[in-house]
Design a protein around this motif. Structure first.
Motif, PDB file in Angstrom:
ATOM      1  N   GLU A  67       0.824  -1.336  -0.141  1.00 61.59           N
ATOM      2  CA  GLU A  67      -0.088  -0.097  -0.134  1.00 61.59           C
ATOM      3  C   GLU A  67       0.726   1.354  -0.088  1.00 61.59           C
ATOM      4  O   GLU A  67       0.555   2.277  -0.494  1.00 61.59           O
ATOM      5  CB  GLU A  67      -0.981   0.079   1.257  1.00 61.59           C
ATOM      6  CG  GLU A  67      -2.213  -0.947   1.102  1.00 61.59           C
ATOM      7  CD  GLU A  67      -3.214  -0.667  -0.032  1.00 61.59           C
ATOM      8  OE1 GLU A  67      -3.337   0.757  -0.338  1.00 61.59           O
ATOM      9  OE2 GLU A  67      -3.430  -1.388  -0.760  1.00 61.59           O
ATOM     10  N   VAL A  68       1.982   1.297   0.719  1.00 62.47           N
ATOM     11  CA  VAL A  68       2.835   2.331   0.649  1.00 62.47           C
ATOM     12  C   VAL A  68       3.375   2.873  -0.814  1.00 62.47           C
ATOM     13  O   VAL A  68       3.595   3.905  -1.029  1.00 62.47           O
ATOM     14  CB  VAL A  68       3.883   2.140   1.441  1.00 62.47           C
ATOM     15  CG1 VAL A  68       4.925   1.487   1.334  1.00 62.47           C
ATOM     16  CG2 VAL A  68       4.747   3.579   2.033  1.00 62.47           C
ATOM     17  N   PHE A  69       3.381   1.918  -1.704  1.00 52.13           N
ATOM     18  CA  PHE A  69       3.948   2.342  -2.974  1.00 52.13           C
ATOM     19  C   PHE A  69       3.004   2.473  -3.824  1.00 52.13           C
ATOM     20  O   PHE A  69       3.091   3.058  -4.883  1.00 52.13           O
ATOM     21  CB  PHE A  69       4.489   0.874  -3.479  1.00 52.13           C
ATOM     22  CG  PHE A  69       5.955   0.365  -2.766  1.00 52.13           C
ATOM     23  CD1 PHE A  69       7.029   1.597  -2.605  1.00 52.13           C
ATOM     24  CD2 PHE A  69       5.859  -0.710  -2.046  1.00 52.13           C
ATOM     25  CE1 PHE A  69       8.116   1.103  -1.948  1.00 52.13           C
ATOM     26  CE2 PHE A  69       7.059  -1.087  -1.229  1.00 52.13           C
ATOM     27  CZ  PHE A  69       8.247  -0.102  -1.035  1.00 52.13           C
ATOM     28  N   LYS A  70       1.776   2.455  -3.618  1.00 52.33           N
ATOM     29  CA  LYS A  70       0.438   2.272  -4.573  1.00 52.33           C
ATOM     30  C   LYS A  70       0.492   3.821  -5.221  1.00 52.33           C
ATOM     31  O   LYS A  70       0.167   3.879  -6.255  1.00 52.33           O
ATOM     32  CB  LYS A  70      -0.688   1.858  -3.766  1.00 52.33           C
ATOM     33  CG  LYS A  70      -2.049   1.965  -4.543  1.00 52.33           C
ATOM     34  CD  LYS A  70      -3.449   1.544  -3.871  1.00 52.33           C
ATOM     35  CE  LYS A  70      -4.631   1.603  -4.743  1.00 52.33           C
ATOM     36  NZ  LYS A  70      -5.736   0.996  -4.194  1.00 52.33           N
ATOM     37  N   PRO A  71       0.225   4.854  -4.246  1.00 49.27           N
ATOM     38  CA  PRO A  71       0.350   6.059  -4.999  1.00 49.27           C
ATOM     39  C   PRO A  71       1.611   6.329  -6.066  1.00 49.27           C
ATOM     40  O   PRO A  71       1.333   7.083  -6.979  1.00 49.27           O
ATOM     41  CB  PRO A  71       0.360   7.147  -3.905  1.00 49.27           C
ATOM     42  CG  PRO A  71       0.192   6.418  -2.774  1.00 49.27           C
ATOM     43  CD  PRO A  71       0.468   4.883  -2.878  1.00 49.27           C
ATOM     44  N   SER A  72       2.626   5.963  -5.694  1.00 43.22           N
ATOM     45  CA  SER A  72       3.731   6.202  -6.585  1.00 43.22           C
ATOM     46  C   SER A  72       3.771   5.204  -7.854  1.00 43.22           C
ATOM     47  O   SER A  72       4.059   6.005  -8.957  1.00 43.22           O
ATOM     48  CB  SER A  72       4.930   5.575  -5.966  1.00 43.22           C
ATOM     49  OG  SER A  72       5.339   6.591  -4.876  1.00 43.22           O
ATOM     50  N   ILE A  73       3.287   4.167  -7.860  1.00 43.42           N
ATOM     51  CA  ILE A  73       2.900   3.166  -8.934  1.00 43.42           C
ATOM     52  C   ILE A  73       1.989   3.701  -9.746  1.00 43.42           C
ATOM     53  O   ILE A  73       2.225   3.885 -10.981  1.00 43.42           O
ATOM     54  CB  ILE A  73       2.597   1.618  -8.318  1.00 43.42           C
ATOM     55  CG1 ILE A  73       3.899   1.155  -7.765  1.00 43.42           C
ATOM     56  CG2 ILE A  73       2.309   1.027  -9.837  1.00 43.42           C
ATOM     57  CD1 ILE A  73       3.821  -0.042  -7.219  1.00 43.42           C
ATOM     58  N   GLU A  74       0.893   4.190  -9.235  1.00 36.96           N
ATOM     59  CA  GLU A  74      -0.173   4.864 -10.045  1.00 36.96           C
ATOM     60  C   GLU A  74       0.088   5.962 -10.698  1.00 36.96           C
ATOM     61  O   GLU A  74      -0.017   6.404 -12.001  1.00 36.96           O
ATOM     62  CB  GLU A  74      -1.360   5.178  -9.084  1.00 36.96           C
ATOM     63  CG  GLU A  74      -2.189   3.685  -8.690  1.00 36.96           C
ATOM     64  CD  GLU A  74      -3.031   3.776  -7.777  1.00 36.96           C
ATOM     65  OE1 GLU A  74      -3.669   5.098  -7.460  1.00 36.96           O
ATOM     66  OE2 GLU A  74      -3.833   2.940  -7.470  1.00 36.96           O
ATOM     67  N   ALA A  75       0.913   6.861 -10.076  1.00 34.09           N
ATOM     68  CA  ALA A  75       1.528   8.271 -10.722  1.00 34.09           C
ATOM     69  C   ALA A  75       2.485   7.847 -11.932  1.00 34.09           C
ATOM     70  O   ALA A  75       2.375   8.499 -12.927  1.00 34.09           O
ATOM     71  CB  ALA A  75       2.159   8.963  -9.708  1.00 34.09           C
ATOM     72  N   PHE A  76       3.338   6.708 -11.576  1.00 45.26           N
ATOM     73  CA  PHE A  76       4.384   6.355 -12.583  1.00 45.26           C
ATOM     74  C   PHE A  76       3.724   5.949 -14.042  1.00 45.26           C
ATOM     75  O   PHE A  76       4.027   5.991 -14.945  1.00 45.26           O
ATOM     76  CB  PHE A  76       5.310   5.252 -11.708  1.00 45.26           C
ATOM     77  CG  PHE A  76       6.325   4.780 -12.728  1.00 45.26           C
ATOM     78  CD1 PHE A  76       7.423   5.395 -13.232  1.00 45.26           C
ATOM     79  CD2 PHE A  76       6.288   3.381 -13.010  1.00 45.26           C
ATOM     80  CE1 PHE A  76       8.438   5.250 -13.932  1.00 45.26           C
ATOM     81  CE2 PHE A  76       7.377   3.006 -13.731  1.00 45.26           C
ATOM     82  CZ  PHE A  76       8.318   3.650 -14.220  1.00 45.26           C
ATOM     83  N   GLU A  77       2.548   4.998 -13.533  1.00 39.68           N
ATOM     84  CA  GLU A  77       1.978   4.319 -14.703  1.00 39.68           C
ATOM     85  C   GLU A  77       1.345   5.456 -15.667  1.00 39.68           C
ATOM     86  O   GLU A  77       1.256   5.264 -16.539  1.00 39.68           O
ATOM     87  CB  GLU A  77       0.813   3.671 -14.051  1.00 39.68           C
ATOM     88  CG  GLU A  77       0.244   2.894 -14.868  1.00 39.68           C
ATOM     89  CD  GLU A  77      -0.975   1.797 -14.254  1.00 39.68           C
ATOM     90  OE1 GLU A  77      -1.760   1.015 -14.805  1.00 39.68           O
ATOM     91  OE2 GLU A  77      -1.069   1.906 -12.844  1.00 39.68           O
ATOM     92  N   GLN A  78       0.960   6.520 -14.898  1.00 40.02           N
ATOM     93  CA  GLN A  78       0.182   7.638 -15.827  1.00 40.02           C
ATOM     94  C   GLN A  78       1.252   8.194 -17.034  1.00 40.02           C
ATOM     95  O   GLN A  78       0.812   8.581 -18.102  1.00 40.02           O
ATOM     96  CB  GLN A  78      -0.280   8.706 -15.065  1.00 40.02           C
ATOM     97  CG  GLN A  78      -1.306   8.371 -14.046  1.00 40.02           C
ATOM     98  CD  GLN A  78      -2.671   7.713 -14.853  1.00 40.02           C
ATOM     99  OE1 GLN A  78      -3.122   8.272 -15.735  1.00 40.02           O
ATOM    100  NE2 GLN A  78      -2.945   6.632 -14.141  1.00 40.02           N
ATOM    101  N   GLU A  79       2.536   8.103 -16.497  1.00 41.27           N
ATOM    102  CA  GLU A  79       3.385   8.862 -17.582  1.00 41.27           C
ATOM    103  C   GLU A  79       4.409   7.542 -18.347  1.00 41.27           C
ATOM    104  O   GLU A  79       5.176   8.133 -19.247  1.00 41.27           O
ATOM    105  CB  GLU A  79       4.545   9.382 -16.548  1.00 41.27           C
ATOM    106  CG  GLU A  79       3.935  10.729 -15.804  1.00 41.27           C
ATOM    107  CD  GLU A  79       5.005  11.081 -15.011  1.00 41.27           C
ATOM    108  OE1 GLU A  79       6.397  11.045 -15.076  1.00 41.27           O
ATOM    109  OE2 GLU A  79       4.569  11.837 -13.756  1.00 41.27           O
ATOM    110  N   LEU A  80       4.019   6.488 -18.305  1.00 40.56           N
ATOM    111  CA  LEU A  80       4.696   5.324 -19.050  1.00 40.56           C
ATOM    112  C   LEU A  80       4.382   5.351 -20.585  1.00 40.56           C
ATOM    113  O   LEU A  80       3.195   5.489 -20.739  1.00 40.56           O
ATOM    114  CB  LEU A  80       4.163   4.094 -18.262  1.00 40.56           C
ATOM    115  CG  LEU A  80       4.918   3.371 -17.114  1.00 40.56           C
ATOM    116  CD1 LEU A  80       4.272   2.258 -16.771  1.00 40.56           C
ATOM    117  CD2 LEU A  80       6.428   3.543 -17.291  1.00 40.56           C
ATOM    118  N   ASP A  81       5.401   5.053 -21.494  1.00 36.25           N
ATOM    119  CA  ASP A  81       5.175   4.915 -22.738  1.00 36.25           C
ATOM    120  C   ASP A  81       4.841   3.428 -22.760  1.00 36.25           C
ATOM    121  O   ASP A  81       5.926   2.678 -22.589  1.00 36.25           O
ATOM    122  CB  ASP A  81       6.424   5.467 -23.389  1.00 36.25           C
ATOM    123  CG  ASP A  81       6.418   5.013 -24.934  1.00 36.25           C
ATOM    124  OD1 ASP A  81       5.396   4.499 -25.268  1.00 36.25           O
ATOM    125  OD2 ASP A  81       7.413   5.334 -25.511  1.00 36.25           O
TER     126      ASP A  81
END
Length: 131
Positions: A67-81
């Motif tokens: 859960e601690v990584f969830k916001p970072s992963i979701e933000a990272f996912e928005q920028e992925l090619d």
């Protein structure tokens, strides 16, 4: 900043794992009783070739640990090619006491909420044993 936190967190979380970055993992298929894609089709690890993959191998009973990584992963996912990157979530069904129908029901929401992720079911911990 979120990318740095994600990389740092994933690095720290993976410290106990023994990984030889220069060893090529054997190709593995999951089909029939061993699992496969969420939709029931056979899965083959050759999809890992040619793209950078964020691979999450999940124990359904430990779903709150990340859960601690969830916001970072979701933000990272928005920028992925997604032509160069992919997110693969593999569910280890042998590691849980929960019935498969319950997990599939829960996953239906995940597939809808995160359609760019690829979901795979590992019914018999095949990847744990072979990788």
């Amino acid at each position: 900043m979120n990318k740095i936190l994600l990389i740092l967190g994933l690095t720290i979380a993976s410290l106990p794992a023994e990984v030889n970055m220069y060893q090529i993992l054997p190709l593995i298929s999951l089909a029939d009783d061993n699992g496969g894609y969420y939709n029931g089709e056979a899965w083959d690890s050759s999809i890992l070739q040619g793209k950078i993959t964020l691979l999450m191998y999940v124990d359904p009973d430990e779903n709150n640990k990340g859960e601690v990584f969830k916001p970072s992963i979701e933000a990272f996912e928005q920028e992925l090619d997604f032509h160069r990157f992919q997110i693969l979530v593999i569910i280890n069904l042998q590691a849980t006491w929960k019935p498969i129908f319950m997990i599939r029901s829960f996953m239906k929401n995940k597939v809808t909420d995160f359609p760019k992720r690829t979901y795979v079911l590992d019914n018999n911990s095949v990847l744990v044993k072979k990788w």
